[in-house]
Motif scaffolding. Structure first.
Motif, PDB file in Angstrom:
ATOM      1  N   TYR A  47       0.909  -1.349   0.005  1.00  0.00           N
ATOM      2  CA  TYR A  47       0.017   0.117   0.149  1.00  0.00           C
ATOM      3  C   TYR A  47       0.824   1.369   0.056  1.00  0.00           C
ATOM      4  N   ILE A  48       0.581   2.284  -0.713  1.00  0.00           N
ATOM      5  CA  ILE A  48       1.345   3.409  -1.014  1.00  0.00           C
ATOM      6  C   ILE A  48       0.891   4.171   0.380  1.00  0.00           C
ATOM      7  N   ASN A  49       2.166   4.582   1.152  1.00  0.00           N
ATOM      8  CA  ASN A  49       1.984   5.160   2.311  1.00  0.00           C
ATOM      9  C   ASN A  49       1.817   6.851   1.805  1.00  0.00           C
ATOM     10  N   MET A  50       0.501   7.280   1.798  1.00  0.00           N
ATOM     11  CA  MET A  50       0.083   8.631   1.402  1.00  0.00           C
ATOM     12  C   MET A  50       0.624   9.713   2.535  1.00  0.00           C
ATOM     13  N   VAL A  51       0.758   9.511   3.726  1.00  0.00           N
ATOM     14  CA  VAL A  51       0.884  10.144   4.846  1.00  0.00           C
ATOM     15  C   VAL A  51       2.627  10.619   4.476  1.00  0.00           C
ATOM     16  N   GLN A  52       3.174   9.395   4.492  1.00  0.00           N
ATOM     17  CA  GLN A  52       4.958   9.505   4.270  1.00  0.00           C
ATOM     18  C   GLN A  52       5.005  10.506   3.037  1.00  0.00           C
ATOM     19  N   LEU A  53       4.275  10.212   2.010  1.00  0.00           N
ATOM     20  CA  LEU A  53       4.516  10.783   0.728  1.00  0.00           C
ATOM     21  C   LEU A  53       4.443  12.375   0.754  1.00  0.00           C
ATOM     22  N   MET A  54       3.217  12.604   1.528  1.00  0.00           N
ATOM     23  CA  MET A  54       2.982  14.037   1.742  1.00  0.00           C
ATOM     24  C   MET A  54       4.447  14.699   2.683  1.00  0.00           C
ATOM     25  N   LYS A  55       4.626  13.864   3.739  1.00  0.00           N
ATOM     26  CA  LYS A  55       5.998  14.315   4.272  1.00  0.00           C
ATOM     27  C   LYS A  55       6.981  14.900   3.406  1.00  0.00           C
ATOM     28  N   ARG A  56       7.200  13.880   2.578  1.00  0.00           N
ATOM     29  CA  ARG A  56       8.493  13.993   1.638  1.00  0.00           C
ATOM     30  C   ARG A  56       8.103  15.169   0.905  1.00  0.00           C
ATOM     31  N   CYS A  57       7.179  15.302   0.123  1.00  0.00           N
ATOM     32  CA  CYS A  57       6.893  16.388  -0.628  1.00  0.00           C
ATOM     33  C   CYS A  57       6.917  17.662   0.216  1.00  0.00           C
TER      34      CYS A  57
END
Length: 67
Positions: A47-57
């Motif tokens: 599953y793509i971790n959208m919370v972590q992806l948002m933090k990276r961005c």
């Protein structure tokens, strides 16, 4: 700035659909470490971790004054 996500995790097919790319492309991005994912067991569903992806961005753009 306020960022909001509608779900904390997305299946790979759903992420591909929403991002307008292929499932195979998303899998390759995960394998290369470009997309954060959660996988609960070996060979289990990713599953793509959208919370972590948002933090990276957020972090990637924080140091750029033009953003």
């Amino acid at each position: 700035m306020t960022l909001a996500i509608d779900v904390p995790m997305l299946s790979i097919p759903e992420y591909a659909r929403r991002s307008g790319t292929t499932v195979e492309s998303v899998k390759k991005q995960c394998d290369k470490g470009h997309l954060p994912f959660i996988q609960n067991e070996p060979r289990g569903t990713r599953y793509i971790n959208m919370v972590q992806l948002m933090k990276r961005c957020e972090e990637a753009n924080a140091a750029k004054p033009w953003n």
